[in-house]
Design a protein around this motif. Structure first.
Motif, PDB file in Angstrom:
ATOM      1  N   GLY A   5       6.569  36.031  83.539  1.00  0.00           N
ATOM      2  CA  GLY A   5       7.992  36.028  83.162  1.00  0.00           C
ATOM      3  C   GLY A   5       8.867  35.506  84.282  1.00  0.00           C
ATOM      4  N   ALA A   6       8.555  35.938  85.505  1.00  0.00           N
ATOM      5  CA  ALA A   6       9.336  35.479  86.668  1.00  0.00           C
ATOM      6  C   ALA A   6       9.128  33.980  86.888  1.00  0.00           C
ATOM      7  N   SER A   7       7.895  33.537  86.638  1.00  0.00           N
ATOM      8  CA  SER A   7       7.577  32.117  86.808  1.00  0.00           C
ATOM      9  C   SER A   7       8.364  31.265  85.797  1.00  0.00           C
ATOM     10  N   VAL A   8       8.457  31.752  84.568  1.00  0.00           N
ATOM     11  CA  VAL A   8       9.210  31.034  83.528  1.00  0.00           C
ATOM     12  C   VAL A   8      10.693  31.008  83.896  1.00  0.00           C
ATOM     13  N   ARG A   9      11.218  32.155  84.337  1.00  0.00           N
ATOM     14  CA  ARG A   9      12.649  32.222  84.693  1.00  0.00           C
ATOM     15  C   ARG A   9      12.944  31.227  85.828  1.00  0.00           C
ATOM     16  N   CYS A  10      12.069  31.219  86.822  1.00  0.00           N
ATOM     17  CA  CYS A  10      12.272  30.335  87.982  1.00  0.00           C
ATOM     18  C   CYS A  10      12.312  28.871  87.524  1.00  0.00           C
ATOM     19  N   GLN A  11      11.351  28.492  86.674  1.00  0.00           N
ATOM     20  CA  GLN A  11      11.291  27.098  86.190  1.00  0.00           C
ATOM     21  C   GLN A  11      12.490  26.800  85.303  1.00  0.00           C
ATOM     22  N   ARG A  12      12.886  27.776  84.469  1.00  0.00           N
ATOM     23  CA  ARG A  12      14.023  27.581  83.558  1.00  0.00           C
ATOM     24  C   ARG A  12      15.297  27.296  84.361  1.00  0.00           C
ATOM     25  N   GLU A  13      15.485  28.102  85.422  1.00  0.00           N
ATOM     26  CA  GLU A  13      16.677  27.928  86.273  1.00  0.00           C
ATOM     27  C   GLU A  13      16.588  26.623  87.037  1.00  0.00           C
ATOM     28  N   LYS A  14      15.361  26.249  87.432  1.00  0.00           N
ATOM     29  CA  LYS A  14      15.182  24.985  88.180  1.00  0.00           C
ATOM     30  C   LYS A  14      15.615  23.794  87.319  1.00  0.00           C
ATOM     31  N   VAL A  15      15.296  23.835  86.018  1.00  0.00           N
ATOM     32  CA  VAL A  15      15.659  22.701  85.161  1.00  0.00           C
ATOM     33  C   VAL A  15      17.023  22.915  84.493  1.00  0.00           C
ATOM     34  N   GLY A  16      17.692  24.039  84.818  1.00  0.00           N
ATOM     35  CA  GLY A  16      19.071  24.268  84.361  1.00  0.00           C
ATOM     36  C   GLY A  16      19.214  24.578  82.882  1.00  0.00           C
ATOM     37  N   LEU A  17      18.260  25.305  82.317  1.00  0.00           N
ATOM     38  CA  LEU A  17      18.348  25.700  80.906  1.00  0.00           C
ATOM     39  C   LEU A  17      18.809  27.158  80.801  1.00  0.00           C
ATOM     40  N   SER A  18      19.631  27.447  79.790  1.00  0.00           N
ATOM     41  CA  SER A  18      19.958  28.851  79.494  1.00  0.00           C
ATOM     42  C   SER A  18      18.798  29.441  78.683  1.00  0.00           C
ATOM     43  N   GLN A  19      18.770  30.758  78.563  1.00  0.00           N
ATOM     44  CA  GLN A  19      17.741  31.401  77.736  1.00  0.00           C
ATOM     45  C   GLN A  19      17.892  30.916  76.283  1.00  0.00           C
ATOM     46  N   GLU A  20      19.148  30.773  75.852  1.00  0.00           N
ATOM     47  CA  GLU A  20      19.395  30.336  74.467  1.00  0.00           C
ATOM     48  C   GLU A  20      18.810  28.940  74.240  1.00  0.00           C
ATOM     49  N   LYS A  21      19.062  28.032  75.196  1.00  0.00           N
ATOM     50  CA  LYS A  21      18.595  26.640  75.045  1.00  0.00           C
ATOM     51  C   LYS A  21      17.067  26.597  75.082  1.00  0.00           C
ATOM     52  N   LEU A  22      16.459  27.354  76.000  1.00  0.00           N
ATOM     53  CA  LEU A  22      14.985  27.386  76.074  1.00  0.00           C
ATOM     54  C   LEU A  22      14.415  27.929  74.764  1.00  0.00           C
ATOM     55  N   ALA A  23      15.036  28.970  74.230  1.00  0.00           N
ATOM     56  CA  ALA A  23      14.563  29.563  72.958  1.00  0.00           C
ATOM     57  C   ALA A  23      14.628  28.513  71.846  1.00  0.00           C
ATOM     58  N   GLU A  24      15.715  27.756  71.842  1.00  0.00           N
ATOM     59  CA  GLU A  24      15.896  26.713  70.800  1.00  0.00           C
ATOM     60  C   GLU A  24      14.809  25.633  70.942  1.00  0.00           C
ATOM     61  N   LEU A  25      14.606  25.171  72.172  1.00  0.00           N
ATOM     62  CA  LEU A  25      13.621  24.104  72.429  1.00  0.00           C
ATOM     63  C   LEU A  25      12.192  24.561  72.119  1.00  0.00           C
ATOM     64  N   VAL A  28      11.569  29.753  69.533  1.00  0.00           N
ATOM     65  CA  VAL A  28      11.366  31.209  69.500  1.00  0.00           C
ATOM     66  C   VAL A  28      12.752  31.868  69.521  1.00  0.00           C
ATOM     67  N   HIS A  29      12.799  33.170  69.251  1.00  0.00           N
ATOM     68  CA  HIS A  29      14.098  33.858  69.221  1.00  0.00           C
ATOM     69  C   HIS A  29      14.580  34.060  70.652  1.00  0.00           C
ATOM     70  N   ARG A  30      15.914  34.058  70.855  1.00  0.00           N
ATOM     71  CA  ARG A  30      16.474  34.217  72.215  1.00  0.00           C
ATOM     72  C   ARG A  30      16.020  35.533  72.847  1.00  0.00           C
ATOM     73  N   THR A  31      15.970  36.581  72.065  1.00  0.00           N
ATOM     74  CA  THR A  31      15.595  37.879  72.636  1.00  0.00           C
ATOM     75  C   THR A  31      14.135  37.868  73.086  1.00  0.00           C
ATOM     76  N   TYR A  32      13.326  36.988  72.475  1.00  0.00           N
ATOM     77  CA  TYR A  32      11.924  36.871  72.916  1.00  0.00           C
ATOM     78  C   TYR A  32      11.892  36.368  74.356  1.00  0.00           C
ATOM     79  N   ILE A  33      12.739  35.374  74.655  1.00  0.00           N
ATOM     80  CA  ILE A  33      12.776  34.801  76.015  1.00  0.00           C
ATOM     81  C   ILE A  33      13.217  35.879  77.008  1.00  0.00           C
TER      82      ILE A  33
END
Lengths: 66, 66
Positions: A5-25, A28-33
């Motif tokens: 989970g921490a690894s995903v968060r780190c990569q998500r922040e590195k590429v500048g995605l919000s949880q909502e945007k990552l969920a959309e891409l 999956v549901h935002r709450t899953y992220i």
């Protein structure tokens, strides 16, 4: 699961995605992220593959210190 | 999922384990190993971690070409 989970968060922040945007891409549901980044989801291989694609990273990079 | 299954089979044969022995070490049913190696199982992170330990390999190595 916490480290993944921490690894995903780190990569998500590195590429500048919000949880909502990552969920959309990753289709999956935002709450899953949110739960997965806090280590509360026993994520499956297929969902991992979708996340890695959405994060533009190789799957093994997300698992390198698990 | 097929490539992950092939990767597990390759590592299992490299370390000389039978499907039965790997199943025992990873605490899963033998038929789960057989189905997973044929790409029929959407394996979870926790089970992947158990398999990697049983195969004495880093998890990211099992996912390097996924």
């Amino acid at each position: 699961m916490k480290r993944f989970g921490a690894s995903v968060r780190c990569q998500r922040e590195k590429v500048g995605l919000s949880q909502e945007k990552l969920a959309e891409l990753a289709n999956v549901h935002r709450t899953y992220i949110s739960g997965m980044e806090r280590g509360l989801q026993n994520i499956s291989l297929l969902t991992m593959i979708k996340l890695a694609k959405a994060l533009s990273v190789e799957l093994d990079k997300l698992l390198s210190d698990i």
